[in-house]
Write an enzyme that holds these catalytic residues in place. Sequence first.
Site, PDB file in Angstrom:
ATOM      1  N   LYS A 199       0.850  -1.189   0.000  1.00  0.00           N
ATOM      2  CA  LYS A 199       0.000   0.000   0.000  1.00  0.00           C
ATOM      3  C   LYS A 199       0.880   1.232   0.000  1.00  0.00           C
ATOM      4  O   LYS A 199       1.445   1.617   1.014  1.00  0.00           O
ATOM      5  CB  LYS A 199      -0.946   0.047   1.201  1.00  0.00           C
ATOM      6  CG  LYS A 199      -2.052   1.079   0.951  1.00  0.00           C
ATOM      7  CD  LYS A 199      -2.666   1.661   2.192  1.00  0.00           C
ATOM      8  CE  LYS A 199      -1.866   2.735   2.860  1.00  0.00           C
ATOM      9  NZ  LYS A 199      -1.599   3.950   2.056  1.00  0.00           N
ATOM     10  N   GLU A 274       9.423   1.100  11.227  1.00  0.00           N
ATOM     11  CA  GLU A 274      10.480   2.086  11.040  1.00  0.00           C
ATOM     12  C   GLU A 274       9.797   3.431  11.178  1.00  0.00           C
ATOM     13  O   GLU A 274       9.046   3.831  10.296  1.00  0.00           O
ATOM     14  CB  GLU A 274      11.092   1.874   9.646  1.00  0.00           C
ATOM     15  CG  GLU A 274      12.542   2.227   9.591  1.00  0.00           C
ATOM     16  CD  GLU A 274      12.736   3.621   9.085  1.00  0.00           C
ATOM     17  OE1 GLU A 274      12.668   4.548   9.931  1.00  0.00           O
ATOM     18  OE2 GLU A 274      12.931   3.790   7.888  1.00  0.00           O
ATOM     19  N   CYS A 308      13.395  10.201   7.668  1.00  0.00           N
ATOM     20  CA  CYS A 308      13.292   9.712   9.047  1.00  0.00           C
ATOM     21  C   CYS A 308      14.634   9.927   9.747  1.00  0.00           C
ATOM     22  O   CYS A 308      14.706  10.075  10.949  1.00  0.00           O
ATOM     23  CB  CYS A 308      12.898   8.253   9.064  1.00  0.00           C
ATOM     24  SG  CYS A 308      13.886   7.253   7.952  1.00  0.00           S
ATOM     25  N   GLU A 405       9.644  15.492  15.886  1.00  0.00           N
ATOM     26  CA  GLU A 405      10.058  15.350  14.486  1.00  0.00           C
ATOM     27  C   GLU A 405       9.284  16.370  13.640  1.00  0.00           C
ATOM     28  O   GLU A 405       8.059  16.422  13.684  1.00  0.00           O
ATOM     29  CB  GLU A 405       9.735  13.927  14.007  1.00  0.00           C
ATOM     30  CG  GLU A 405      10.112  13.720  12.554  1.00  0.00           C
ATOM     31  CD  GLU A 405       9.971  12.263  12.113  1.00  0.00           C
ATOM     32  OE1 GLU A 405       8.863  11.726  12.188  1.00  0.00           O
ATOM     33  OE2 GLU A 405      10.982  11.683  11.690  1.00  0.00           O
TER      34      GLU A 405
END
Length: 502
Positions: A199, A274, A308, A405
């Site tokens: 996906k 992750e 990331c 983040e």
Amino acid sequence: MPIATIAPEVHPNLQKFLSKKIHPMLIGGRWVESASGKTFKTFNPATGEVLGVISEAGAQDVELAVSAAQKALNGSWSKISPAEREKILNKIADLVESHSEELAQLETLNNGKTIRESKNGDLPLAIGLLRYFAGWPTKIHGETIPVSVPYYPGAKFLHYTVREPIGVVAAIIPWNFPLLMAVERLAPALACGNAVILKPAEQTPLSALRLGELLLEAGLPEGVVNIIPGFGPSAGAALAAHSGVDKVTFTGSTEVGREVIKASAGNLKRVTLELGGKSPNIVFADADLEAAAKGMFMGVFYNQGQCCSAGSRIFVERSKFDELVGILSERAKTVRQGPGLDPKTQMGPLVSEEQRQRVLSYIDSGKKEGAKLLAGGEAVSGAGYFVRPTVFSEIKDTMKIAQEEIFGPVAAVMPFDSVEEVLSRANDSAYGLVAGVWTKDVKKAHQMAQNIKAGTVWINCYHFVDAAAPWGGFKQSGYGREKSQYAIESYTQLKSVWVDLN
Ligand code: NAI
Ligand code: MG
């Protein structure tokens, strides 16, 4: 439907691909529209124009994809030899390589990243992953283990282990490296003999769909890979909860990672995650300062900061702080922003208006909390989702921009005075994905590497990755490892076989 103007230099194959009225999904080896008939639009973030209309997967399509994957697993795919799997993976690698020009352009058009990054980063890395994992199928083997049975003295047994595929793997991936993330999951999953439902992120479904065409061209049997673009709360959540899915590999926000874990509980799926990061990039005064300055810049601004592993907390030893932060801010001010396809562009737009708003709200919070703005700090007016590369100093470790983040081009720069101090501040984070250390002192470098709580530590370099090197996080950056031999472990399950020889 207004389709974004396609520049004349766009590869003819790509022109043809983009001219489709609706991009269907791949289920059971066939290109089909969604069961509901629903579609969604995907955009060119450099202009805000519609780039394509995509069939939107919902729960019914997830059902069909799971059945197709199970059928493939129980049918032709399980009968294909390891050597044949190698051949298919190598064929896929060849096809991605021979189509890399058009795939790089497609990635740039849909994600916004510069063509230089797509061509020199995403594509070669994707091809490298395919070739690395193409080498594995014939090397995935068990062991014979000497066993003793205390309650049966003198008895002899043969004991051996077998590594078997896990089954149906759902790969739910983000938009920052769309093709690379797809390949990073497909390559090991297929090498190990699994079937996959991919996906892609709703923002960037196109390169995965083009990859699907190449997978079929490579001779992958029907149903082994199914590609169903759709939204997280519908398609993503249905996949994560489906009892016919045996493993989920997820990359994205920590918040959704938690949802995936909860959804996996029903049938105790294997899960690898992750997730986010707020990674420290630490520069000591004895470093090669020119290299460190480049590493600081690239570490935080690569891919518009949508990594990331972005080195978004930059610590510089106090004696060199003004010098290095000066270089970083000057470079940030002079970066040439524009559409990624323009070869002169050094930084593209963010992936979506939503992401731009998220980043701008962090920039606002930095200003409100009293951080000092050294560069950027605003959106670029006009079309496209551009934000100026931004540098903040006079940061307190407790500020939101130092803790959370941001996933955009925003650097927080902070001076430090000692190894102990910088270690404790660097580790003072919920995350632990990566860290950078810049110093010429070998001892200090290794002491830092030993004490930093992160899944990857780069010494005098940053953002280096390879198919052979494990990738994954400590703490809330996730668990499990992608890439490398450890991916082979995580895409297989171990069976223990006992044979009575008495
Ligand atoms: P997200 O975590 O919502 O989306 C990532 C993927 O998960 C997409 O394919 C999405 O459709 C899917 N998803 C969303 N909700 C889901 C659910 N309930 N169940 C199953 N799948 C679901 O990330 P988003 O909203 O695109 O970005 C938000 C923030 O997440 C970013 O600002 C960044 O901080 C972080 N992020 C981190 C990434 C990384 O590489 N670690 C990549 C993308 C985002
Ligand atoms: Mg989200």
